[in-house]
Design a protein around this motif. Sequence first.
Motif, PDB file in Angstrom:
ATOM      1  N   ARG A  76      44.750  41.843  53.108  1.00  0.00           N
ATOM      2  CA  ARG A  76      45.194  43.079  52.451  1.00  0.00           C
ATOM      3  C   ARG A  76      46.700  43.074  52.227  1.00  0.00           C
ATOM      4  O   ARG A  76      47.180  43.499  51.175  1.00  0.00           O
ATOM      5  N   TRP A  77      47.458  42.596  53.211  1.00  0.00           N
ATOM      6  CA  TRP A  77      48.911  42.524  53.061  1.00  0.00           C
ATOM      7  C   TRP A  77      49.299  41.509  51.993  1.00  0.00           C
ATOM      8  O   TRP A  77      50.201  41.758  51.190  1.00  0.00           O
ATOM      9  N   MET A  78      48.627  40.374  51.964  1.00  0.00           N
ATOM     10  CA  MET A  78      48.941  39.354  50.972  1.00  0.00           C
ATOM     11  C   MET A  78      48.641  39.861  49.563  1.00  0.00           C
ATOM     12  O   MET A  78      49.392  39.592  48.621  1.00  0.00           O
ATOM     13  N   VAL A  79      47.534  40.618  49.419  1.00  0.00           N
ATOM     14  CA  VAL A  79      47.213  41.203  48.113  1.00  0.00           C
ATOM     15  C   VAL A  79      48.291  42.206  47.713  1.00  0.00           C
ATOM     16  O   VAL A  79      48.699  42.272  46.542  1.00  0.00           O
ATOM     17  N   SER A  80      48.756  42.991  48.664  1.00  0.00           N
ATOM     18  CA  SER A  80      49.787  43.985  48.360  1.00  0.00           C
ATOM     19  C   SER A  80      51.091  43.312  47.920  1.00  0.00           C
ATOM     20  O   SER A  80      51.763  43.796  47.001  1.00  0.00           O
ATOM     21  N   ILE A  81      51.448  42.198  48.553  1.00  0.00           N
ATOM     22  CA  ILE A  81      52.652  41.464  48.154  1.00  0.00           C
ATOM     23  C   ILE A  81      52.483  40.883  46.749  1.00  0.00           C
ATOM     24  O   ILE A  81      53.398  40.942  45.915  1.00  0.00           O
ATOM     25  N   GLU A  82      51.300  40.331  46.477  1.00  0.00           N
ATOM     26  CA  GLU A  82      51.040  39.780  45.146  1.00  0.00           C
ATOM     27  C   GLU A  82      51.104  40.871  44.081  1.00  0.00           C
ATOM     28  O   GLU A  82      51.697  40.672  43.014  1.00  0.00           O
ATOM     29  N   ASN A  83      50.522  42.024  44.378  1.00  0.00           N
ATOM     30  CA  ASN A  83      50.559  43.138  43.426  1.00  0.00           C
ATOM     31  C   ASN A  83      51.988  43.609  43.185  1.00  0.00           C
ATOM     32  O   ASN A  83      52.371  43.895  42.044  1.00  0.00           O
TER      33      ASN A  83
END
Length: 295
Positions: free
Chosen positions: A66-73
């Motif tokens: 979830r954190w990695m997706v948030s950084i990518e977004n």
Amino acid sequence: MSDRPSRLFHNLSAKIASIPMALTAVVVFLGGSVWTIVYSFTDSKLLPRERWVGFDQYERLWGTNRWMVSIENLAIYGILSLIFSLVIGFVLAALMDQKIRFEDTFRTIFLYPFALSFIVTGLVWQWLLNPDFGFQSVIRAIGFESFAFDPLYNASFAIYGILFAGLWQGTGLVMCLMLAGLRGIDEDIWKASRVDGIPAWKTYLFIVIPMMRPVFITTLVIITAGIVKLYDLVVAQTGGGPGIATEVPAKYVYDMMFLAQNLGQGFAASTMMLLCVAIILIPWAYLEFGGKRRG
């Protein structure tokens, strides 16, 4: 012995008036930041507690999908927002600088979205991008029945729906900042370029834009600061969905601290956000103040 008063007492009333703000900045901001960083190394849950776990929270953070997706977004939204905000804002400012009729009216129209809260903007664009009664419905009603445009309901494109709303709200401010910079350019420069036969686009690209460096730096900092703290626009528009397709770091921090009751993880994530802000502000401060001292 000189009779001149000490420099300490110059503008004494202004210095006294600034004491409350200085104390607030030191105690609230600096103190809160240090407190957050310190407790990011604990396993605090519902309440802070001094049970040290080293870098466990950070390892868990960077191992969370979830954190990695948030950084990518945030990276996608941030890069595109910077590019389009600066380009569209500058182009609009250049057009407005042509002394067009009803300039005040157009300037008000473009700047008006910035006066709205991100919650209102998010809700408005949630309706506009709704396939049942938004753009898709209107285009299909005209006769293009195969037209499809529902980015907020497609996990692969949902972040771009957030981008549309962000650009709509923030581009007007960028336009006004750029317009102020353009109005500060000496008219003799334009006259000289016309006499020399330099095309307008070359004048903008090689003469005007370099002269507007301070305006671009300030605008860049304002836009980037807004990108890092992106939260309410996402909550109002998608709530982070579909799934976690539009998750952003600020929402991750809020959810960890107040919903998951995992303060240690929330502190670690907010420390990473603070680091991002420092990476932005330190080069800006160097460019703004370091260069002036050298000159």
